[in-house]
Design a protein around this motif. Sequence first.
Motif, PDB file in Angstrom:
ATOM      1  N   GLU A 224       0.808  -1.154  -0.142  1.00 19.95           N
ATOM      2  CA  GLU A 224      -0.006   0.006  -0.028  1.00 19.95           C
ATOM      3  C   GLU A 224       0.768   1.161   0.086  1.00 19.95           C
ATOM      4  O   GLU A 224       1.780   1.264   0.626  1.00 19.95           O
ATOM      5  CB  GLU A 224      -0.946   0.121   1.222  1.00 19.95           C
ATOM      6  CG  GLU A 224      -1.754   1.085   1.119  1.00 19.95           C
ATOM      7  CD  GLU A 224      -2.867   1.112   2.416  1.00 19.95           C
ATOM      8  OE1 GLU A 224      -3.067   2.059   3.037  1.00 19.95           O
ATOM      9  OE2 GLU A 224      -2.995  -0.327   2.887  1.00 19.95           O
ATOM     10  N   ALA A 225       0.403   2.288  -0.879  1.00 11.90           N
ATOM     11  CA  ALA A 225       1.050   3.615  -0.846  1.00 11.90           C
ATOM     12  C   ALA A 225       0.191   4.511  -0.480  1.00 11.90           C
ATOM     13  O   ALA A 225      -1.046   4.556  -1.351  1.00 11.90           O
ATOM     14  CB  ALA A 225       1.859   3.688  -2.367  1.00 11.90           C
ATOM     15  N   GLN A 226       0.241   5.708   0.408  1.00 13.68           N
ATOM     16  CA  GLN A 226      -0.560   6.680   0.415  1.00 13.68           C
ATOM     17  C   GLN A 226       0.015   8.042  -0.481  1.00 13.68           C
ATOM     18  O   GLN A 226       1.279   8.343  -0.070  1.00 13.68           O
ATOM     19  CB  GLN A 226      -0.635   7.131   1.888  1.00 13.68           C
ATOM     20  CG  GLN A 226      -1.420   8.089   2.279  1.00 13.68           C
ATOM     21  CD  GLN A 226      -3.075   7.557   2.509  1.00 13.68           C
ATOM     22  OE1 GLN A 226      -3.160   6.359   2.979  1.00 13.68           O
ATOM     23  NE2 GLN A 226      -4.065   8.342   1.941  1.00 13.68           N
ATOM     24  N   CYS A 227      -0.883   8.453  -1.091  1.00 10.81           N
ATOM     25  CA  CYS A 227      -0.472   9.626  -1.861  1.00 10.81           C
ATOM     26  C   CYS A 227      -1.500  10.674  -1.740  1.00 10.81           C
ATOM     27  O   CYS A 227      -2.489  10.829  -2.635  1.00 10.81           O
ATOM     28  CB  CYS A 227      -0.371   9.356  -3.602  1.00 10.81           C
ATOM     29  SG  CYS A 227       0.645   7.965  -3.733  1.00 10.81           S
ATOM     30  N   GLU A 229      -4.925  12.063  -0.474  1.00 10.33           N
ATOM     31  CA  GLU A 229      -5.824  11.116  -0.327  1.00 10.33           C
ATOM     32  C   GLU A 229      -6.099  10.043  -0.747  1.00 10.33           C
ATOM     33  O   GLU A 229      -6.939   9.190  -0.604  1.00 10.33           O
ATOM     34  CB  GLU A 229      -7.390  12.302  -0.344  1.00 10.33           C
ATOM     35  CG  GLU A 229      -7.005  13.479   0.593  1.00 10.33           C
ATOM     36  CD  GLU A 229      -8.311  14.194   0.367  1.00 10.33           C
ATOM     37  OE1 GLU A 229      -9.195  13.940  -0.400  1.00 10.33           O
ATOM     38  OE2 GLU A 229      -8.498  15.473   1.152  1.00 10.33           O
ATOM     39  N   ARG A 230      -5.192   9.797  -1.862  1.00  8.17           N
ATOM     40  CA  ARG A 230      -5.287   8.685  -2.779  1.00  8.17           C
ATOM     41  C   ARG A 230      -4.311   7.345  -1.888  1.00  8.17           C
ATOM     42  O   ARG A 230      -3.260   7.586  -1.501  1.00  8.17           O
ATOM     43  CB  ARG A 230      -4.957   8.919  -4.362  1.00  8.17           C
ATOM     44  CG  ARG A 230      -4.836   7.748  -5.110  1.00  8.17           C
ATOM     45  CD  ARG A 230      -4.109   8.265  -6.468  1.00  8.17           C
ATOM     46  NE  ARG A 230      -5.032   9.179  -7.289  1.00  8.17           N
ATOM     47  CZ  ARG A 230      -4.728  10.078  -8.071  1.00  8.17           C
ATOM     48  NH1 ARG A 230      -3.431  10.149  -8.476  1.00  8.17           N
ATOM     49  NH2 ARG A 230      -5.584  10.857  -8.698  1.00  8.17           N
ATOM     50  N   VAL A 231      -5.099   6.212  -2.378  1.00 13.58           N
ATOM     51  CA  VAL A 231      -4.641   4.950  -1.732  1.00 13.58           C
ATOM     52  C   VAL A 231      -4.129   4.210  -2.976  1.00 13.58           C
ATOM     53  O   VAL A 231      -5.297   3.924  -3.773  1.00 13.58           O
ATOM     54  CB  VAL A 231      -5.344   4.289  -0.810  1.00 13.58           C
ATOM     55  CG1 VAL A 231      -4.547   3.026  -0.291  1.00 13.58           C
ATOM     56  CG2 VAL A 231      -5.530   5.293   0.303  1.00 13.58           C
ATOM     57  N   GLU A 251      -5.985   1.665  -8.240  1.00 11.70           N
ATOM     58  CA  GLU A 251      -6.562   2.512  -7.236  1.00 11.70           C
ATOM     59  C   GLU A 251      -7.304   1.750  -6.505  1.00 11.70           C
ATOM     60  O   GLU A 251      -8.205   1.029  -6.778  1.00 11.70           O
ATOM     61  CB  GLU A 251      -7.353   3.395  -8.121  1.00 11.70           C
ATOM     62  CG  GLU A 251      -8.243   4.505  -7.470  1.00 11.70           C
ATOM     63  CD  GLU A 251      -7.280   5.491  -6.876  1.00 11.70           C
ATOM     64  OE1 GLU A 251      -7.567   5.857  -5.811  1.00 11.70           O
ATOM     65  OE2 GLU A 251      -6.320   6.112  -7.562  1.00 11.70           O
ATOM     66  N   THR A 253      -8.398   3.463  -3.437  1.00 15.42           N
ATOM     67  CA  THR A 253      -8.991   4.496  -2.301  1.00 15.42           C
ATOM     68  C   THR A 253     -10.135   4.008  -1.715  1.00 15.42           C
ATOM     69  O   THR A 253     -10.487   4.148  -0.368  1.00 15.42           O
ATOM     70  CB  THR A 253      -8.944   5.984  -3.026  1.00 15.42           C
ATOM     71  OG1 THR A 253      -7.761   6.118  -3.779  1.00 15.42           O
ATOM     72  CG2 THR A 253      -9.355   6.906  -1.912  1.00 15.42           C
ATOM     73  N   ILE A 256     -10.116   0.679   0.440  1.00 20.25           N
ATOM     74  CA  ILE A 256      -9.204   0.955   1.625  1.00 20.25           C
ATOM     75  C   ILE A 256     -10.250   1.655   2.632  1.00 20.25           C
ATOM     76  O   ILE A 256     -10.249   1.385   3.863  1.00 20.25           O
ATOM     77  CB  ILE A 256      -7.915   1.522   1.358  1.00 20.25           C
ATOM     78  CG1 ILE A 256      -7.208   0.647   0.513  1.00 20.25           C
ATOM     79  CG2 ILE A 256      -7.121   1.705   2.679  1.00 20.25           C
ATOM     80  CD1 ILE A 256      -6.953  -0.862   1.054  1.00 20.25           C
ATOM     81  N   LEU A 257     -10.513   2.925   2.381  1.00 20.75           N
ATOM     82  CA  LEU A 257     -11.274   3.820   3.079  1.00 20.75           C
ATOM     83  C   LEU A 257     -12.644   2.934   3.602  1.00 20.75           C
ATOM     84  O   LEU A 257     -13.120   3.177   4.799  1.00 20.75           O
ATOM     85  CB  LEU A 257     -11.815   5.215   2.142  1.00 20.75           C
ATOM     86  CG  LEU A 257     -10.629   5.782   2.180  1.00 20.75           C
ATOM     87  CD1 LEU A 257     -11.020   7.377   1.254  1.00 20.75           C
ATOM     88  CD2 LEU A 257      -9.972   6.300   3.249  1.00 20.75           C
ATOM     89  N   ARG A 260     -11.472   0.644   6.192  1.00 20.80           N
ATOM     90  CA  ARG A 260     -11.067   1.248   7.460  1.00 20.80           C
ATOM     91  C   ARG A 260     -12.255   1.814   8.195  1.00 20.80           C
ATOM     92  O   ARG A 260     -12.309   1.574   9.419  1.00 20.80           O
ATOM     93  CB  ARG A 260     -10.090   2.359   6.872  1.00 20.80           C
ATOM     94  CG  ARG A 260      -8.687   2.222   6.623  1.00 20.80           C
ATOM     95  CD  ARG A 260      -7.677   3.283   6.217  1.00 20.80           C
ATOM     96  NE  ARG A 260      -6.715   2.888   5.541  1.00 20.80           N
ATOM     97  CZ  ARG A 260      -5.827   3.785   5.219  1.00 20.80           C
ATOM     98  NH1 ARG A 260      -6.208   5.200   4.954  1.00 20.80           N
ATOM     99  NH2 ARG A 260      -4.653   3.082   4.717  1.00 20.80           N
TER     100      ARG A 260
END
Length: 750
Positions: A224-227, A229-231, A251, A253, A256-257, A260
């Motif tokens: 996983e990479a956080q950019c 607000e994009r995952v 993509e 995001t 994952i959101l 979470r």
Amino acid sequence: MTQTPVRLHTWLRLQREGVPLGVRADALCRAVRGCPEVRQAFYLSWQPGARIYSHEGGGQQLPPGQGDPLQASDEALAARLAAEGRLGLDQVRQLECWLAGRLRRAGISHGQAFALSLDAGPPGMLLVEVHEGVSLDWLGWVHELLTTLLGSINGLLRASPLLGQDPQPSLLLDAEARPLELNAALLTLLGEQPLEHALRLLPVNHVALVRACLDQARAIEGVEAQCGERVLIWTYIPDAQERRVLARCREATAQILTEREAARARRLYRLITENTTDLISRHTPDGRFLDASPASWTLLGYWPEELRGQLAQCLFHPQEVAQLVQRAQDALEQDGYHTMTYRIRHRAGHYLWFETASRAIRETYTGAVVEVVSVSRDITARVQAEENRRRLAEVVEANTDPVLFVDPAGHITYLNPAARKALGLAVRQPMPALSEVIAADDLARLQREGWSTAERLGVWKLDTRLQPPAGGASVPVSMVLLAHKSAGGERYYSLVARDMTERELREAQQRRHQDELAHTARLVTLGELASGIAHEINQPLAAVMNYAGASQRYLQALGSNPEAARRVAQGLERITEHANHASEVIKRLRAFLRKGQRRMQALDVAEVAREAVRLCAWEAGASQVAIEEQLPENLPPVFADRVLLEQVLLNLLRNAIDANREAHPGQPSLIRLIARAEAGQVLIDVRDQGPGLDEEALGRIFTPFYTSKPDGLGLGLSMSRSIIEGFGGALDGMPDEAGGLLMRCRLPRQ
């Protein structure tokens, strides 16, 4: 400069793969702009129908030319480029062509235009602007290089089948994690960002991942990479022979959101369940434990796993078990709920007093009881406190609570061992003055009303803190002043103080638990009111569309209709009004769904009541129920939490709507909402025209899990009463004089 070969490599691969012209043009311009001498680069293709050059790609574009666009032509420029191959931008600006005007408007004069076709069809042109003072001679070499590369493109690049037509954003990395090639999807993801920003999309440990991927000769996925607000989720695939790694991402995001948020919700539910001081349990119809919350260990000394499969009645006191079990089974079968007070055995062998509210879960089709859910609380302290008050005078010396004998002059004449320990005093240490152990405000209240009340009624109470005279942490206590008479007729007084430290902590936990339950109830209420909310928002939106359409028609008639301008202005005013109305609806909903700690403040009851009416107005209208408001504007303020008070009033109004709908199906009916000030209080009455309740039902409506609705949970009124009592008020139900039910909420004035 270090990125220029990678940019060229990427452009050539895209050129060979035949991706859309716009993507190739952007890659070429990005590669040329990598040279420090270059200021801007544009690629334009010839449009035979329009006879001009037009931009390709999504990068920055030149402004429009000067003159009539319908007369625009770049034919003179195309002829010169076809003959000469390249022209200086100062020469282009002197030609009679459309592009010359565009260059003049953009202020571009130092550079060259190359004849360069990226496709086999119409010719193209690469326009390069360089910084002032830079020689233009080297641009000829650039032109020849690009032309040569295009002519021999198939022999320049090794095949990259995994990268070629990959729809996912991908890039090829060397053994040192440096980018070699980027595919079209990743270029699209980068947009206008520099090529080196591609490394910012990778995981922070991408160098270590590349080395591990090559050393271990295996793919690494799910990184996983956080950019911002994009995952992004990356997969690393090794090419051991070429010592390079293909990095692909997708993509994730939303996924994952969502995961979470679901995890946070599960943690919150588990936190509430595991930390509540009440025991929540599930049982079979015959009383056997199916599950229990962790409070079972705190209350009974059993872990939930130990209780599963055990009959609850095995823990009841032998003198009570027979009547309790039969009475509970009959009540659950007949009414679906039951509340009882009884003694239950702790694992250590002693008995505790419990109060349990149970609700039956029935099978959908047969109505048979298949499960019982219970909420139990330990009321032993309350029962023992009542017993101790009766025995207090005889057990002062052995009492574990601090006991102080005092006189009205403020002199302490006796301290029991518990009091000396709480105040940090040795056995032979002299008695302190009352003013040294009690705060000045509480001592003033004792002098003002304590002595006289104790003389008249025999007892007076005060919640205060005992402060050791020598310093140290104060102890929160519930203090009782008792008036006594000795055998000789002399009067003396005692102060009995109970340590309330644990109660303060427990009450704080209960308040947080109640706030979470109240927020959950608001979410459920909002779901039930969804149709009304949608109607209240759709109505102004439909009006906005109607006024917008009418305004457009009047705008078309501005030349022939003198009233058109005024009509358009009126339409815009109406659009503003309805848009503001929709905005206010959304603000009300957001305020109603607020989550967090209580915000106690001075409130205008009439204003809060009107907000509650607005939230249920559509539901009332759909049931032909009119709500008559009698809310004076001069009511004194009350001190409460706005959202919780609004939730209580909304619950009472919706109950009244259900009662009216039951008593008057398909017929108009009335609910009266009345507020008034009376004897230092503000009273809020909700009067319905429903079937009402008998005396037995009135005594149970505030019990958890009691409800007359087939699909109700029986927690609304119980929660509402707890909320109002938390504000220092009271909530009661009684028969209305005109029939139906009267729910009365009493709140103290601020």
